[in-house]
Design an enzyme around this catalytic site. Sequence first.
Site, PDB file in Angstrom:
ATOM      1  N   GLU A   1      -2.347  -8.712   3.778  1.00  0.00           N
ATOM      2  CA  GLU A   1      -3.619  -9.376   3.987  1.00  0.00           C
ATOM      3  C   GLU A   1      -3.693 -10.460   2.903  1.00  0.00           C
ATOM      4  O   GLU A   1      -3.467 -10.155   1.735  1.00  0.00           O
ATOM      5  CB  GLU A   1      -4.728  -8.339   3.767  1.00  0.00           C
TER       6      GLU A   1
ATOM      7  N   ARG B   1       3.987   5.421  -0.881  1.00  0.00           N
ATOM      8  CA  ARG B   1       3.856   4.169  -1.620  1.00  0.00           C
ATOM      9  C   ARG B   1       4.479   4.302  -3.003  1.00  0.00           C
ATOM     10  O   ARG B   1       4.665   5.399  -3.515  1.00  0.00           O
ATOM     11  CB  ARG B   1       2.390   3.747  -1.719  1.00  0.00           C
TER      12      ARG B   1
ATOM     13  N   LYS C   1      -5.955  -3.762  -6.466  1.00  0.00           N
ATOM     14  CA  LYS C   1      -6.334  -5.183  -6.530  1.00  0.00           C
ATOM     15  C   LYS C   1      -7.609  -5.365  -7.340  1.00  0.00           C
ATOM     16  O   LYS C   1      -7.740  -6.327  -8.096  1.00  0.00           O
ATOM     17  CB  LYS C   1      -6.570  -5.722  -5.114  1.00  0.00           C
TER      18      LYS C   1
HETATM   19  P1  ATP Z   1      -3.483  -2.619  -2.467  1.00  0.00           P
HETATM   20  O1  ATP Z   1      -4.325  -1.579  -1.816  1.00  0.00           O
HETATM   21  O2  ATP Z   1      -2.500  -2.064  -3.444  1.00  0.00           O
HETATM   22  O3  ATP Z   1      -4.237  -3.751  -3.044  1.00  0.00           O
HETATM   23  P2  ATP Z   1      -2.994  -3.424   0.215  1.00  0.00           P
HETATM   24  O4  ATP Z   1      -2.414  -2.329   1.031  1.00  0.00           O
HETATM   25  O5  ATP Z   1      -4.439  -3.660   0.332  1.00  0.00           O
HETATM   26  O6  ATP Z   1      -2.576  -3.230  -1.309  1.00  0.00           O
HETATM   27  P3  ATP Z   1      -1.772  -5.359   1.902  1.00  0.00           P
HETATM   28  O7  ATP Z   1      -1.790  -6.822   1.763  1.00  0.00           O
HETATM   29  O8  ATP Z   1      -2.483  -4.751   3.041  1.00  0.00           O
HETATM   30  O9  ATP Z   1      -2.296  -4.794   0.513  1.00  0.00           O
HETATM   31  O10 ATP Z   1      -0.294  -4.803   1.847  1.00  0.00           O
HETATM   32  C1  ATP Z   1       0.798  -5.377   2.518  1.00  0.00           C
HETATM   33  C2  ATP Z   1       1.854  -4.338   2.699  1.00  0.00           C
HETATM   34  O11 ATP Z   1       2.291  -3.866   1.433  1.00  0.00           O
HETATM   35  C3  ATP Z   1       1.339  -3.153   3.474  1.00  0.00           C
HETATM   36  O12 ATP Z   1       2.272  -2.829   4.473  1.00  0.00           O
HETATM   37  C4  ATP Z   1       1.209  -2.071   2.441  1.00  0.00           C
HETATM   38  O13 ATP Z   1       1.441  -0.814   2.990  1.00  0.00           O
HETATM   39  C5  ATP Z   1       2.301  -2.456   1.446  1.00  0.00           C
HETATM   40  N1  ATP Z   1       2.011  -1.918   0.117  1.00  0.00           N
HETATM   41  C6  ATP Z   1       0.931  -2.168  -0.652  1.00  0.00           C
HETATM   42  N2  ATP Z   1       0.981  -1.453  -1.789  1.00  0.00           N
HETATM   43  C7  ATP Z   1       2.144  -0.743  -1.748  1.00  0.00           C
HETATM   44  C8  ATP Z   1       2.787   0.192  -2.637  1.00  0.00           C
HETATM   45  N3  ATP Z   1       2.241   0.555  -3.802  1.00  0.00           N
HETATM   46  N4  ATP Z   1       3.975   0.715  -2.260  1.00  0.00           N
HETATM   47  C9  ATP Z   1       4.542   0.357  -1.100  1.00  0.00           C
HETATM   48  N5  ATP Z   1       3.997  -0.506  -0.220  1.00  0.00           N
HETATM   49  C10 ATP Z   1       2.812  -1.053  -0.527  1.00  0.00           C
HETATM   50 MG    MG Z   2      -3.983  -2.998   3.062  1.00  0.00          MG
END
Ligand code: ATP
Ligand code: MG
Length: 580
Positions: free
Chosen positions: A52, A287, A297
């Site tokens: 996102e 994760r 974030k």
């Molecule tokens: P966060 O919650 O850590 O801010 P998010 O999931 O909101 O991250 P996105 O932009 O939706 O951020 O994530 C993009 C991709 O990265 C998604 O497929 C998500 O599952 C993956 N991702 C985010 N954090 C991790 C992590 N700690 N380990 C593995 N994959 C991750």
């Molecule tokens: Mg997300």
Amino acid sequence: MSHDSKTSAPETPASNFLRGIIETDLAAGKHAGRTDPNGNPLPTVITRFPPEPNGYLHIGHAKSICLNFGLARDYNGRCHMRFDDTNPEKEEQEYVDSILDAVQWLGFGWKDSGGDHLYYASDYFDQFYFMAEYLITAGHAYVDSQTPEQMAANRGSFTEPGKNSPYRDRTPQESLDLFRRMKAGEFKDGEHILRAKIDMASPNMNMRDPAIYRIRHAHHHRTGDKWCIYPMYDYAHPIEDAIEHITHSVCTLEFQDHRPFYDWLLERLAEGGFFKKPLPNQYEFARLNVTYVVTSKRKLRQLVEEKIVDGWDDPRMPTIVGMRRRGVTPEALQLFCERTGTTKSDGWTDYGMLEAAVRDDLDPKAARAIAVLRPLKLIIDNFPDNLADECAAPVHPHHPERGHRNFPITKELWIEADDFMETPTKGYFRLFPGNKVRLKYGYVVECTGCDKDENGNVIAVHCNYFADSKSGTEGANNYKVKGTIHWVSATHALEAEVRLYDRLFTDPNPDAGGKDFKQALNPNAKEVITAYLEQGMRHAMPDEKFQFERHGYFVADRVDHSATKPVFNRVVTLKDSWGK
Ligand code: ATP
Ligand code: MG
């Protein structure tokens, strides 16, 4: 760097459950023989990285990038770069640009012979809408007009089933009319919502008539004010995957309970003729959690906004821009992600593994250099006053083909303050009165004493040298010494700002169990010093990495470094001494 650069795997990839699934599917020919709408053959493995665009990517995203693009690379498939930009309020072009930059920097691309696989979920808004109208018509969705409070109350709990909405039995015609008027902007945010019609008694809360479209009078960074209704993530994501012919949709474990809806939705849409089977499948992995690191974030933003760090690209930050500025290489990050493995159970990865990957990557590559970080004057009393005697050292000890670097030895040198002790402790073999050491790449010297200021602090050390002891000459072997120290000429050295970085937190789990992560900040995570470097370092280019002998790996800061104002960041020390 070109967009379509494809790197090779950092190490022989370890097997994991995802590779197992892909190999089984390949053996069964599950996705063989498919073509895109233009009749072009489709790869049998298509993954996607779907961020996102609402923030800077961090080390957890690096894991997801390496996993998704890495699987595509290793199985001759492709990975789509897709912005999941269905949430209008929080998204910005600045993040889109930084995410594209980060993925390319990590060594991956989204172009192949079949085209440019950069996608935006917002490009599918018309299709999302059209499919929603279909679901209403087919009796699989309805407009609910309960207040958000009523909806929450009727949702039930883990132990109690939910209650049907009084609007659940609206006719498709009535729902369709309301949905069209939602789109036309006739209602305020929250007045109505479109829900899938599944089962309010399902033990899985995500199947209790989940919301699929909501009203949001908000400006979107790409579609402007065209829409005032936006699809929910759980609705949009499976459709995005199916439109793009994704074969293996990989996400983190918290989406496991969302998988039944993912499958339900695509089945319904396949029945409606929108998609052909086999449909994409969702697979979940644990994760990445790294000790001494926070990746939320919100918390990262707090560190930036409260000026606890110097910005998103502060070298202490676990953001990709921060790690890049710190001097972590894309190859080291790929190596780290490969070594952390891909599993189905949550756990913590030690921060030391990241540091080890950085060392393993930089050791064979980084040119060596001498830097004196805590300078103390050493005066060779019997050295000719104006002599600058050239010394030579290999650029890299294991790569003679990379040649030599030269620097002069002179009467006055800088040495490390802790390489001298007036009264040595047991086992101390470096400089103390009466002891001999080798000045690395130079001569053997014998310490004769030191000068002190009125407070008793040592301000200079004195020694005499042996003119026939120069490294690389025959006489060198006549001198047996137990200690070797490094040095730079005080008259020729390059003065530089050196930023010594360390872990941002002192607690391995700074935000676990509701702890206040700001209480665990490491006050010594950044120290700025003035150091003296061998003169050749004036030619260092921004982002160039070096091993400062005996100290660790350093990088010329990609933002602040210049020939006239050299600035180096410590990437990592030579050995893991944390907590020891
Ligand atoms: P966060 O919650 O850590 O801010 P998010 O999931 O909101 O991250 P996105 O932009 O939706 O951020 O994530 C993009 C991709 O990265 C998604 O497929 C998500 O599952 C993956 N991702 C985010 N954090 C991790 C992590 N700690 N380990 C593995 N994959 C991750
Ligand atoms: Mg997300």
